[in-house]
Design a protein around this motif. Sequence first.
Motif, PDB file in Angstrom:
ATOM      1  N   ILE A 119       0.870  -1.178   0.000  1.00  0.00           N
ATOM      2  CA  ILE A 119       0.000   0.000   0.000  1.00  0.00           C
ATOM      3  C   ILE A 119       0.910   1.232   0.000  1.00  0.00           C
ATOM      4  N   GLU A 129      -8.044  12.239   2.908  1.00  0.00           N
ATOM      5  CA  GLU A 129      -8.776  11.161   2.201  1.00  0.00           C
ATOM      6  C   GLU A 129      -7.826  10.049   1.776  1.00  0.00           C
ATOM      7  N   ARG A 130      -6.654  10.455   1.277  1.00  0.00           N
ATOM      8  CA  ARG A 130      -5.684   9.431   0.843  1.00  0.00           C
ATOM      9  C   ARG A 130      -5.228   8.584   2.038  1.00  0.00           C
ATOM     10  N   ALA A 138      -6.919   8.061   4.837  1.00  0.00           N
ATOM     11  CA  ALA A 138      -8.040   7.192   5.231  1.00  0.00           C
ATOM     12  C   ALA A 138      -8.128   5.988   4.300  1.00  0.00           C
ATOM     13  N   GLY A 139      -7.874   6.225   2.999  1.00  0.00           N
ATOM     14  CA  GLY A 139      -7.913   5.121   2.034  1.00  0.00           C
ATOM     15  C   GLY A 139      -6.830   4.092   2.317  1.00  0.00           C
ATOM     16  N   ALA A 140      -5.630   4.571   2.674  1.00  0.00           N
ATOM     17  CA  ALA A 140      -4.531   3.640   2.959  1.00  0.00           C
ATOM     18  C   ALA A 140      -4.836   2.831   4.228  1.00  0.00           C
ATOM     19  N   LEU A 163       1.016   5.321   0.249  1.00  0.00           N
ATOM     20  CA  LEU A 163       0.352   6.600   0.519  1.00  0.00           C
ATOM     21  C   LEU A 163       1.114   7.659  -0.264  1.00  0.00           C
ATOM     22  N   ASP A 195      -7.002  -2.327   6.764  1.00  0.00           N
ATOM     23  CA  ASP A 195      -8.116  -3.035   7.418  1.00  0.00           C
ATOM     24  C   ASP A 195      -8.643  -4.166   6.536  1.00  0.00           C
ATOM     25  N   ARG A 196      -8.680  -3.929   5.235  1.00  0.00           N
ATOM     26  CA  ARG A 196      -9.177  -4.978   4.320  1.00  0.00           C
ATOM     27  C   ARG A 196      -8.274  -6.200   4.369  1.00  0.00           C
ATOM     28  N   ALA A 233      -7.800   2.136   5.394  1.00  0.00           N
ATOM     29  CA  ALA A 233      -8.875   1.194   5.064  1.00  0.00           C
ATOM     30  C   ALA A 233      -8.325  -0.001   4.280  1.00  0.00           C
ATOM     31  N   GLY A 234      -7.323   0.253   3.452  1.00  0.00           N
ATOM     32  CA  GLY A 234      -6.687  -0.846   2.707  1.00  0.00           C
ATOM     33  C   GLY A 234      -6.042  -1.841   3.661  1.00  0.00           C
TER      34      GLY A 234
END
Length: 202
Positions: free
Chosen positions: A169, A183-184, A186-188, A171, A193-194, A190-191
């Motif tokens: 991942i 936002e970026r 938060a996206g990282a 960032l 967490d997935r 969340a990645g």
Amino acid sequence: MKTLLRIDASARRSESYSRRLGDHFETSWRSTYPEGVVLTRDLALDPPPHLTDETIRIFVGEGSVGGAAGADLSESLIDEMRKADEVLICSPIYNFGMPSTLKAYVDHVVRYGYTFTQDEKGFHGMLNTKAAWLLTAQGGMARFGVPDFQAPALGAVLKHMSVANIHHIALEGTVYPDGALGERLAGALAGIDRWFNLAEKA
Ligand SMILES: Cc1cc2nc3c(=O)[nH]c(=O)nc-3n(C[C@H](O)[C@H](O)[C@H](O)COP(=O)(O)O)c2cc1C
């Protein structure tokens, strides 16, 4: 009982995004594997030296082990890596590639007869590490022509030592002035967490 080796390479401490991603990963890893052990290697606090003529002579079997600080360090870093079922590398991009501390670390652990070997069919990795997780931070954005030579280099190095299951991942844009870093980030997160949601289902 699983063992994770966490390697940090950012020279920064509290302001570091790669360390922040790594902390999030480590928290999730510890709650997924409560019996697990986390080994940490902070390359900013404890930077490995560059290779020397003497160290390389020992690496290629022309010198005696013991006494050469670099060779002793190489063996202890490799021992640490051998203990790891999984490796987490948290690293910034410096000047399009990996920080020099991480490169010096790589030069100590990628070692013939220890972490890879060779025969007439080519190179063969010798580590039993099951997976590697790369969490990288970079100031610029790939789509605006800021290249990342770190992830491909680390991927090749890990595969060379037989760590084939590699996840990454990135960032991007930690200093890109578009107001969207939150936002970026938060996206990282969340990645990450997935990854753990998938690990729990597996
Ligand atoms: C010496 C240095 C070189 C850098 N070179 C790059 C680069 O080549 N590409 C890039 O996108 N960002 C570059 N940056 C920005 C960092 O990658 C960015 O600040 C990143 O967030 C650092 O990781 P950290 O937050 O974990 O410390 C550089 C920063 C420093 C200090």
